[in-house]
Write a protein that holds these residues in place. Structure first.
Motif, short mmCIF file in Angstrom:
data_model
loop_
_atom_site.label_atom_id
_atom_site.label_comp_id
_atom_site.label_asym_id
_atom_site.label_seq_id
_atom_site.Cartn_x
_atom_site.Cartn_y
_atom_site.Cartn_z
N ILE A 97 0.89 -1.20 -0.12
CA ILE A 97 0.15 0.10 -0.12
C ILE A 97 1.04 1.31 -0.21
CG2 ILE A 97 -1.65 1.43 1.36
CD1 ILE A 97 -3.00 -1.40 2.49
N GLU A 98 2.00 1.27 0.73
CA GLU A 98 2.82 2.29 0.73
C GLU A 98 3.60 2.50 -0.53
OE1 GLU A 98 3.20 4.91 3.09
OE2 GLU A 98 1.51 3.75 4.22
N LYS A 144 2.36 1.95 -3.42
CA LYS A 144 1.36 2.38 -4.46
C LYS A 144 1.01 3.77 -4.04
CE LYS A 144 -2.98 1.61 -6.18
NZ LYS A 144 -4.61 1.10 -5.99
N ASN A 145 1.08 4.22 -2.78
CA ASN A 145 0.96 5.59 -2.47
C ASN A 145 1.99 6.33 -3.02
OD1 ASN A 145 -1.79 5.17 -1.35
ND2 ASN A 145 -1.04 5.06 0.73
N PHE A 146 3.26 5.91 -2.63
CA PHE A 146 4.31 6.72 -3.07
C PHE A 146 4.63 6.94 -4.57
CE2 PHE A 146 8.98 6.87 -4.20
CZ PHE A 146 9.31 7.93 -3.48
N ASN A 170 2.13 6.92 -6.56
CA ASN A 170 0.83 8.04 -7.00
C ASN A 170 1.36 9.50 -6.61
OD1 ASN A 170 -0.91 5.97 -7.74
ND2 ASN A 170 -2.03 6.00 -5.85
N LEU A 171 2.05 9.69 -5.62
CA LEU A 171 2.66 10.98 -5.24
C LEU A 171 3.79 11.52 -6.31
CD1 LEU A 171 3.22 10.69 -1.23
CD2 LEU A 171 1.55 11.87 -2.63
#
Length: 56
Positions: A46-47, A49-51, A53-54
């Motif tokens: 999850i982290e 994927k979030n990174f 996206n950023l």
């Protein structure tokens, strides 16, 4: 210091009890280790994927 003393006591108790005690302790610990491993692996994905996206 307290951690090492506690760990030493636990290891000594397991070794004195022999193979049967080792099997009993493993039956208790291994499922928790597997669940913790899976939870951290999912959190890591999850982290990542979030990174990603950023960065976009």
């Amino acid at each position: 210091m307290f951690k090492f003393t506690t760990l030493t006591f636990c290891v000594a108790a397991i070794l004195v009890g022999g193979l049967k005690r080792i099997a009993t302790v493993s039956q208790i610990i291994v499922p928790f280790m597997a669940v913790i491993y899976l939870v951290f692996a999912i959190l890591l994905l999850i982290e990542v994927k979030n990174f990603q996206n950023l960065r976009k």
